[in-house]
Structure formats: C-alpha cells, structure tokens
Design a protein around this motif. Structure first.
Motif, PDB file in Angstrom:
ATOM      1  N   ASN A  95      37.675  26.170  48.135  1.00  0.00           N
ATOM      2  CA  ASN A  95      38.467  25.945  46.920  1.00  0.00           C
ATOM      3  C   ASN A  95      39.685  26.871  46.936  1.00  0.00           C
ATOM      4  N   ASN A  96      40.855  26.312  47.190  1.00  0.00           N
ATOM      5  CA  ASN A  96      42.064  27.116  47.312  1.00  0.00           C
ATOM      6  C   ASN A  96      42.612  27.597  45.975  1.00  0.00           C
ATOM      7  N   ASN A  97      42.085  27.062  44.880  1.00  0.00           N
ATOM      8  CA  ASN A  97      42.559  27.477  43.556  1.00  0.00           C
ATOM      9  C   ASN A  97      41.777  28.661  42.996  1.00  0.00           C
ATOM     10  N   ILE A  98      40.733  29.041  43.719  1.00  0.00           N
ATOM     11  CA  ILE A  98      39.875  30.129  43.248  1.00  0.00           C
ATOM     12  C   ILE A  98      39.703  31.156  44.362  1.00  0.00           C
ATOM     13  N   LEU A  99      39.895  32.402  44.021  1.00  0.00           N
ATOM     14  CA  LEU A  99      39.669  33.506  44.968  1.00  0.00           C
ATOM     15  C   LEU A  99      38.297  34.100  44.681  1.00  0.00           C
ATOM     16  N   THR A 100      37.375  33.947  45.630  1.00  0.00           N
ATOM     17  CA  THR A 100      36.013  34.464  45.460  1.00  0.00           C
ATOM     18  C   THR A 100      35.824  35.675  46.357  1.00  0.00           C
ATOM     19  N   THR A 101      35.447  36.784  45.771  1.00  0.00           N
ATOM     20  CA  THR A 101      35.246  38.000  46.570  1.00  0.00           C
ATOM     21  C   THR A 101      33.938  37.919  47.346  1.00  0.00           C
ATOM     22  N   SER A 102      33.827  38.729  48.373  1.00  0.00           N
ATOM     23  CA  SER A 102      32.514  38.956  48.981  1.00  0.00           C
ATOM     24  C   SER A 102      31.656  39.699  47.961  1.00  0.00           C
ATOM     25  N   ILE A 103      30.352  39.755  48.220  1.00  0.00           N
ATOM     26  CA  ILE A 103      29.448  40.424  47.281  1.00  0.00           C
ATOM     27  C   ILE A 103      29.648  41.934  47.370  1.00  0.00           C
ATOM     28  N   ILE A 104      29.936  42.554  46.238  1.00  0.00           N
ATOM     29  CA  ILE A 104      29.991  44.017  46.158  1.00  0.00           C
ATOM     30  C   ILE A 104      28.591  44.481  45.752  1.00  0.00           C
ATOM     31  N   ASP A 105      27.913  45.130  46.684  1.00  0.00           N
ATOM     32  CA  ASP A 105      26.513  45.503  46.466  1.00  0.00           C
ATOM     33  C   ASP A 105      26.434  46.984  46.134  1.00  0.00           C
ATOM     34  N   PHE A 106      25.981  47.287  44.920  1.00  0.00           N
ATOM     35  CA  PHE A 106      25.896  48.676  44.484  1.00  0.00           C
ATOM     36  C   PHE A 106      24.799  49.454  45.203  1.00  0.00           C
ATOM     37  N   PHE A 107      23.959  48.756  45.962  1.00  0.00           N
ATOM     38  CA  PHE A 107      22.983  49.490  46.781  1.00  0.00           C
ATOM     39  C   PHE A 107      23.700  50.343  47.821  1.00  0.00           C
ATOM     40  N   ASP A 108      24.858  49.868  48.266  1.00  0.00           N
ATOM     41  CA  ASP A 108      25.653  50.616  49.239  1.00  0.00           C
ATOM     42  C   ASP A 108      26.233  51.841  48.546  1.00  0.00           C
ATOM     43  N   ILE A 109      25.890  53.011  49.054  1.00  0.00           N
ATOM     44  CA  ILE A 109      26.312  54.260  48.429  1.00  0.00           C
ATOM     45  C   ILE A 109      27.832  54.382  48.349  1.00  0.00           C
ATOM     46  N   ALA A 110      28.549  53.693  49.265  1.00  0.00           N
ATOM     47  CA  ALA A 110      30.007  53.779  49.285  1.00  0.00           C
ATOM     48  C   ALA A 110      30.642  53.048  48.115  1.00  0.00           C
ATOM     49  N   THR A 111      29.914  52.161  47.466  1.00  0.00           N
ATOM     50  CA  THR A 111      30.513  51.373  46.386  1.00  0.00           C
ATOM     51  C   THR A 111      29.987  51.741  45.005  1.00  0.00           C
ATOM     52  N   ASN A 112      28.960  52.608  44.918  1.00  0.00           N
ATOM     53  CA  ASN A 112      28.345  52.786  43.607  1.00  0.00           C
ATOM     54  C   ASN A 112      28.888  53.951  42.795  1.00  0.00           C
ATOM     55  N   THR A 113      30.104  54.419  43.145  1.00  0.00           N
ATOM     56  CA  THR A 113      30.858  55.280  42.241  1.00  0.00           C
ATOM     57  C   THR A 113      32.012  54.458  41.677  1.00  0.00           C
ATOM     58  N   LYS A 114      32.639  54.953  40.640  1.00  0.00           N
ATOM     59  CA  LYS A 114      33.762  54.212  40.053  1.00  0.00           C
ATOM     60  C   LYS A 114      34.876  54.012  41.074  1.00  0.00           C
ATOM     61  N   ILE A 115      35.234  55.085  41.766  1.00  0.00           N
ATOM     62  CA  ILE A 115      36.314  54.996  42.745  1.00  0.00           C
ATOM     63  C   ILE A 115      35.890  54.118  43.914  1.00  0.00           C
ATOM     64  N   GLY A 116      34.639  54.266  44.369  1.00  0.00           N
ATOM     65  CA  GLY A 116      34.148  53.456  45.476  1.00  0.00           C
ATOM     66  C   GLY A 116      34.161  51.973  45.138  1.00  0.00           C
ATOM     67  N   PHE A 117      33.791  51.643  43.894  1.00  0.00           N
ATOM     68  CA  PHE A 117      33.808  50.249  43.456  1.00  0.00           C
ATOM     69  C   PHE A 117      35.232  49.691  43.491  1.00  0.00           C
ATOM     70  N   LEU A 118      36.190  50.444  42.954  1.00  0.00           N
ATOM     71  CA  LEU A 118      37.570  49.967  42.946  1.00  0.00           C
ATOM     72  C   LEU A 118      38.140  49.881  44.361  1.00  0.00           C
ATOM     73  N   ASP A 119      37.781  50.831  45.209  1.00  0.00           N
ATOM     74  CA  ASP A 119      38.242  50.775  46.604  1.00  0.00           C
ATOM     75  C   ASP A 119      37.715  49.525  47.303  1.00  0.00           C
ATOM     76  N   GLU A 120      36.439  49.215  47.075  1.00  0.00           N
ATOM     77  CA  GLU A 120      35.853  48.030  47.696  1.00  0.00           C
ATOM     78  C   GLU A 120      36.508  46.762  47.152  1.00  0.00           C
ATOM     79  N   LEU A 121      36.700  46.710  45.836  1.00  0.00           N
ATOM     80  CA  LEU A 121      37.343  45.538  45.239  1.00  0.00           C
ATOM     81  C   LEU A 121      38.773  45.390  45.765  1.00  0.00           C
ATOM     82  N   ASN A 122      39.464  46.508  45.881  1.00  0.00           N
ATOM     83  CA  ASN A 122      40.839  46.494  46.407  1.00  0.00           C
ATOM     84  C   ASN A 122      40.878  45.903  47.817  1.00  0.00           C
ATOM     85  N   SER A 123      39.864  46.248  48.638  1.00  0.00           N
ATOM     86  CA  SER A 123      39.832  45.762  50.013  1.00  0.00           C
ATOM     87  C   SER A 123      39.582  44.252  50.084  1.00  0.00           C
TER      88      SER A 123
END
Length: 824
Positions: free
Chosen positions: A60-88
């Motif tokens: 679907n080219n009209n919708i941008l779907t992110t990969s799953i951001i999994d909070f189990f990953d220690i790199a994503t479960n801080t506020k900054i880590g979450f935003l960094d992952e979303l940014n990527s």
C-alpha cells in the motif's frame, strides 16, 4: 523448515477488522489519530497480529507502515532509544525541519553527556521531543503512518504516561500497541486522547473455528478428529504457540517420527483424559486445569530435549533459551567454534522461520518468545544438564564474549572515531566533526547496552561476582553522570534476580540510593541519613567491604558539605580498612572484579582525602594523597577518575609554585578528557589552565583558556561551570587591567566576578566555601588595582578612589576564618 512458518496467519478476523477500520478511516484527514491497544497473555498471538498488519500493508503506497518496535529490546525501551528507533524507520528528509531536529538532538546529547540536570536538561529534552514530533508530522502530511509497537509491558510503568502524552500529538497516524498489562494504560489513553480515538482489543483464547484453521495448517493437524482438536484447545488454553508446537511435525527442529511421543498417536495428556472430563474440569476446577496445562507444556518440551545434543538447529535454540539478550551470528560463532559463520547464519535463518522467534535486523540479533524460552529453561535444561555448572559455564563464556569482543570493539572504534574527529577539527571540517561526534554518541549508547547485558549474564553465571559488576558499573555511571545507563542496569538486575527467584537486599538498595543522592543530586544530608541507618547493620554482618563503602561515601558527603575535619577522620579510618582488605586479596585467589572493586575504592578514598586537604590549604599533604590515588587508578584504567586527579593535582602544584610540573599534569588530564569528548569536563580543564596561568602571573596566556571554557559552559548551560570560568576570567582580566592600567578592562573583570559571586551565593551548585573565597579575593584585588590606577591618573575625583578602596576592604572582610587558609 517448520510446517507452520511465522508468516502463516489464521483467525483473529474480528480483531483485524477493527484494526483495518482504524487504519483506513478518514484517509483525507491529515489530523487523524487513533490508538489500537492490544492486550493479552504471553503466547496468545499479539506479535502475530502486528506481523500480519505489516504484511497486509506492504504494497500500500498510501500508507507508511513501520517495522515492529519491540520494547523487549533494551536499545528501544528508553524514551531516547524509542525515538531513535522510530527515526531510523522514517524516510530521511533534508528540509529545515530536520536540520532543526538534528540540532536539538545534538544539544540534548551535549547536556546529557555533561551531566547537567534540572531545568536545563528538561528544557533541552522537551525541545528535542518537540522537534522530532514536528519532523514526524511533516512526513505524515504526505501519507498515513501506521506505527507498530510490541512488548509494551516492559516500559508501561517506567514511561507509559510519557508515551501516551507524546503519541497523541502525532498527525495522520494509527498506533497499534501490544502488551500484556494494558488495562491501566487503556484508561490513561482514553483520558488523554478521548474514547473516540482509542480501540481496546483484549485477546482471548482462539475460538473453535480459529483453532481448527490453525491446526489445518499442518498435515498432522488436518488428520486430527474433531474430538482431539477440542481436547487440544482446552489443554493448550487456546495459546497459538502451544497448538503449533503440538501439531507441527518439525517441532522440535529435526522432528521425531512416529507422533508426539514414539508409539503414541496423540499427546500423552490428551490420551489421559476424555473430552467430557476436560470440559467438566474447564468449567469447575481451574486449579486442576492449570496443572493439566502445565503438564501439557512440559510434555511438548520434554520430547525435544533428547535431540538438543545432536541436532544443530536444536542446539542453537538451546543457546537461545539462555542467551536471549543479544544473540547474533558472531556470538554463536564464538560459542560454537566448530561451525563457520555461514553455517551459523544459515541455522539462524532457519530458526527465524518459526513463529516463536523474533529477529531485529538493526542489530542482527535473535530471541525466543519468552513462553518458549521459559519452557525450555524449566523443563528441558534440567534434563540436558543436571548439574547447574554446565549452564553457568555458558553464561561465563558469554561474559567473556562481551568483554573481549563487544566492549573491546567499542574501545577500538572509539579510538578510530576520536582520531578522525581530531583531524576534522584541525582542518575545520565542521560537518565531519559533527558526524564523528554523532557516531561517538551512538557508541556510548551501545556500550551502555552491552554493559547492562553483561551484568545480566554475569549474575546468571555467578551471583556474587555479578552483583559486584553491577555495583561497580552503577557507581561508575553515577560519577560520569550517565543516569539513564543506570536505569538500564537496574532493569537488567531485576530481570535476572527475578529469573533466579532472588531479590536485591533492602540494605544494598539503600546504599545505592544514598550514593545517588550524594553524587548525582548533591543531597548530602539525605544521603548521610540513609548511610547512618544501615551502617550498624553492615558492621554487625561483618561485611567489611560494604562497611568501607558506607564510610567512604560518608566522607565524600561531609567533604562536599565543608565538614573537612570530620571527612578527614572518616577517610583515614576507611583507608586502614581498605588496606587490610587489599592485603587479604593479595594473599588469596580472588576474582579480578573483587580486586578491582577494592582498588577503585582506594583510588577514590585517597583522591577525596587529597581534595579535602586541597580545600583546606594543606597543599603538600594534598599532593601526597593525589599521587597515591593515581597509583591505584592507573592499574584499573579509570579514565574519568585519572583525569580528575591530574586536573586537581596540577592546580595544587601551581599553588605551591611548581608551574611546569603543574602544566605537565594538566596536559595529561586534558588529553584524557579530550578522548572522553564531552564538553563539561573539557571546559573544566580549559578553565583550570586559565587559573594555572593566573597563578604563574601570565594572565595573557590564561585569558584564552578561560574565555573558551566560559563559551563552552554557556553553550551547554552549565551554571556551575559559568560561575567557575567567570571567576577565573574576572581574575585574569583584573590582572591584565592592572598591568595595562585600563579601567575598561577592570570593568569587564568586575562584570565577570559579580556574575560568579551571584552564582556561588544563590545557585547552591557549589557546596564548599572554596570558590566563594577565591571570588572574594579576586574582587578585593580588583578594587585595589582600580584604586591605584585612579590615584596614579590623578584628577579631582577622589571620591571614586576612596570608593574602590572601601570595596577592596569590604571583600577582604568577607573572608571567614575557614577561608583564610585558601587565599594566596
């Protein structure tokens, strides 16, 4: 290859209809926002739903779907880590909005790296979050964004409230968030966003039709009679993962021919009970049903353990049950040296086809669904390795892998980037210098994650030494102002102790908290009160090292408060006890972590005793203690501590007139701080060099150092640093004004010194009288110079001359007896 791979999805159509309606509603509304909150127990199929959403929207080219951001990953479960992952996961833009975001992010990292807290950190963090949201909404203006989030329960208590507050400002977005304990967060989401913006899906066990569809995905499942399917539905509690394990002939990997158990057509549990009996138990006896469910899970795993030693895929799954923090092909290659890297990657690719595995392409790591991992650890491992030592030996090898490969690799990469940054700085290549700094910040975050992982594995390998590693890393993070790193550490510690069915003692928790209050928050009286309450308990327990730790931080707190006599007494008592401990470990075979722990305490104790003498004007004694501290710090490579010792020692030497030696020690400390990269310690060193040149009566040389320091402190809004550099620059300008007989320069000096006085009087950032004493001294000298110049210039305005003399006398009179020994 499993019969039922992870990309097969059946059932949950009611839930998918709710999700698809949320995604496709009001597509022309660019302000549209909706949360779909999915809650359910482990193994119920939450992750499968997120995967299916991703799959259905991939074209679907009209919708941008992110990969799953999994909070189990220690790199994503801080506020900054979450935003960094979303940014990527978002498309990169080169617009003005994104430039502003990168600038805000860089400013926040500088403030964080400098250890600055309070309103300054809150403001820069708020600007960072706001600028990211602005960039996000800029992208969302073009197409709807579907944001997928998993394992929310890991962060719900930590920053669930922040997350909902941040999410509801997103435009043209559907957030699908899955977790185990989302009921309370659901209330918060509805309260914050409004009920029309939030859907709540509580996943129950699969219904009969869904179960039938799932079982029909395998050849064995299709052949099952209806009665057997209904029995499996009851004893599995409808958990899709357990149903798949029950009917997929390739579970365990490699399979066992002849059914679930050799010679049995169905599972042992299902053969044991009739359908009618199971239905009766389901209705009337929840405890009995739970026991049957537990026996069923045990049977599914027990059939697998026999081949774990001979089947390579099974062996990898066995490792994954233990190494679930950061399992990569490189790590497996380290643990399974008989296999090539290509063979290892092939095994992981096969395993990744199973529905109960997860893969993070960003880090190249894999992990098992926690339900399967728990089953293997509870039922299979005790049969495979009846002695606990076999598992512990694996954990020990993982600890070595982190030390020798991952953390050592960070050090090497840091050296390379530092060299590149230095070259970029020399050639005035600002863009390259900024890029190197960004990469170094990322390396710092990666190091923090690795160290937290390592603590987990170290505790699993050896509880005592793992706790020592945890405590050493916790204290290191305090002194280098890496507070978020300690959040990760504590999270890993608690997860490990929970797995071991142990708890961190109340006394140790209180000791950690008191250190945090003293070092990070500078709440000395509160910290001392906490230490006093546990000192007697530890003395009675005869835990000598912990007792010396209590004494050490009592001394540090009193020293910072200006209670120098009390601090000196405590430090001397602590040194005697630490020296006796040091002798004990030299006479025995002691784990290296214990040796390091003692030596680091000795370095810190001698260093703070040196600081105590330094603040009371006993400079020769101060030099002796600093040199002892350096000897201990040198052997254990504590860069931040050594740089502080070199910096202080250089100043004390110059107070005694040893300027060349002082400059030599200053250079050593400055080079270390340059490698640490962050502005606050570098600025402190630059300012110290300015003071050294002031003491050496070369104010023109010192001016450039203190000016640069002041600009750096202002750039990162470090109030204490602004006060220190203003005091130093004021003194330097006063001396230059005296040499040049310049009232204009003296006026500039007065402005800087008044700023310093105000900061030290009102801010409360400096706990000792030392800085205020030197500020008064600089002020008095300034007005003496001013009065002399007015007198030499002559003229009729004698009033100004006498005013300056009175100002000088006033500032000399501000000195208290405690300050007299500090003044040159």
């Amino acid at each position: 290859m499993p019969e039922i791979p992870r990309d097969k999805f059946v059932g949950r159509e009611k839930e998918m209809q709710v999700i698809e309606k949320a995604i496709n509603s009001d597509l022309s509304d660019k302000n549209y926002f909706r949360i779909v909150n999915i809650q359910g127990q482990g193994g119920i199929g939450k992750t499968s739903i997120l995967r299916e959403v991703k799959e259905r929207l991939k074209d679907n080219n009209n919708i941008l779907t992110t990969s799953i951001i999994d909070f189990f990953d220690i790199a994503t479960n801080t506020k900054i880590g979450f935003l960094d992952e979303l940014n990527s996961l978002l498309p990169i833009k080169t617009t003005a909005q994104f430039k502003e975001y990168r600038k805000a992010k860089a400013n926040f990292y500088e403030v964080e790296a400098a250890g600055i807290t309070g309103d300054v950190k809150k403001d820069t963090l708020a600007k960072f979050f706001a600028s990211f949201k602005m960039c996000y909404n800029f992208i969302a203006a073009d197409k709807r964004i579907v944001l997928l989030i998993d394992t929310f329960e890991v962060v719900q208590k930590k920053h669930g409230e922040w997350l909902v507050g941040w999410l509801i400002g997103l435009n043209n977005t559907v957030v699908i968030i899955a977790g185990r304990e989302n009921e309370k967060w659901q209330e918060l989401a509805v309260k914050s966003a409004g009920s029309r913006h939030v859907d709540y899906l509580e996943l129950k066990k699969m219904n009969s039709n869904d179960t039938k569809d799932l079982l029909n995905l395998s050849e064995y499942g299709r052949a099952l009679p209806d009665e057997e399917r209904e029995k499996l539905e009851i004893i599995s509690k409808g958990l899709p993962i357990l149903l798949i394990m029950a009917v997929d002939r390739e579970w365990p990997p490699g399979g066992i021919r002849g059914g679930i158990q050799p010679g049995k057509e169905y599972t042992e549990i299902s053969e044991k009970y009739s359908l009618e009996r199971l239905q009766e138990i389901e209705k009337k006896d929840s405890e009995k049903l739970e026991k049957i469910h537990k026996d069923f899970k045990k049977e599914l795993i027990e059939k697998a353990y026999r081949i774990f030693d001979i089947d390579p895929i099974a062996r990898v799954i066995l490792y994954m049950s233990l190494i679930y923090k950061y399992l990569t092909a490189d790590m497996l290659n380290y643990l399974m040296p008989g296999k090539t890297k290509d063979e290892i990657e092939g095994l992981l690719n096969e395993i990744n086809k199973w529905t109960f595995t997860k893969h993070d392409p960003r880090t190249g790591s894999y992990w098992l669904h926690d339900l399967v991992r728990d089953l293997i650890n509870e039922y299979a491992w005790p049969e495979i390795a009846r002695e606990e030592e076999e598992r512990k030996s694996i954990y020990k090898r993982i600890v070595r892998y982190y030390e020798e490969i991952l953390i050592e690799g960070i050090k090497n990469e840091k050296e390379r980037l530092f060299s590149e940054r230095k070259k970029a700085n020399a050639s005035d290549d600002k863009e390259k210098e900024s890029e190197c700094f960004r990469q170094l910040i990322n390396l710092k975050a990666k190091r923090q994650h690795y160290q937290a992982h390592q603590v987990y594995y170290d505790i699993m390998a050896d509880y005592e030494h793992g706790i020592i590693r945890y405590q050493m890393q916790f204290v290191y993070n305090l002194w280098v102002r890496e507070k978020d790193a300690n959040v990760l550490l504590q999270q890993e510690r608690d997860m490990t102790l929970n797995a071991l069915k142990q708890s961190y003692s109340e006394i140790e928790t209180k000791l950690d908290t008191s250190k945090e209050k003293i070092v990070f928050h500078r709440k000395f009286d509160q910290g001392l009160s906490d230490l006093e309450s546990i000192a007697d308990q530890w003395a009675k327990n005869e835990n000598l090292y912990q007792y010396t730790d209590i004494l050490l931080y009592q001394g540090i707190a009193n020293n910072y408060k200006g209670e120098h006599e009390k601090a000196e007494h405590i430090f001397k008592e602590t040194i005697v006890l630490l020296d006796s401990l040091d002798k004990q470990v030299r006479d025995q075979e002691i784990h290296i972590l214990k040796v390091w722990q003692i030596k680091r305490s000795q370095a810190r104790c001698y260093g703070h005793l040196g600081y105590c003498y330094f603040q009371t004007g006993r400079f020769s004694e101060s030099i002796d203690e600093y040199n002892k501290a350096l000897e201990y710090a040198k052997g254990i490579e504590i860069d931040s501590e050594r740089s502080q010792l070199f910096n202080d020692l250089s100043y004390v030497l110059c107070r005694l007139g040893h300027f060349e030696r002082g400059r030599m020690y200053w250079q050593k400390g400055f080079e270390i701080r340059e490698k640490l990269l962050f502005k606050s310690p570098i600025a402190l060193s630059l300012n110290n060099r300015g003071i050294i040149e002031y003491l050496a009566d070369v104010p023109y040389n010192g001016k450039k150092y203190s000016e640069k320091a002041l600009n750096m402190f202002k750039d990162i809004s470090d109030i204490r640093g602004i006060g220190l550099s203003s005091r130093a620059l004021g003194g330097l300008l006063a001396r230059i004004g005296d040499i040049e007989s310049s009232i204009e320069i003296l006026e500039k000096a007065e402005g800087h010194l008044e700023e310093a006085e105000k900061i030290f009087m009102e801010n409360g950032a400096v706990p000792s009288p030392f800085y205020l004493a030197e500020t008064y001294d600089r002020m008095a000298l300034l007005y003496e110079h001013w009065a002399r110049i007015l007198k030499d210039q002559g003229g009729d305005d004698k009033k100004k001359y006498f005013e300056k003399l009175e100002d000088a006398e006033k500032y000399y009179n501000f000195r208290t007896p405690d300050m007299e020994c500090l003044i040159l």
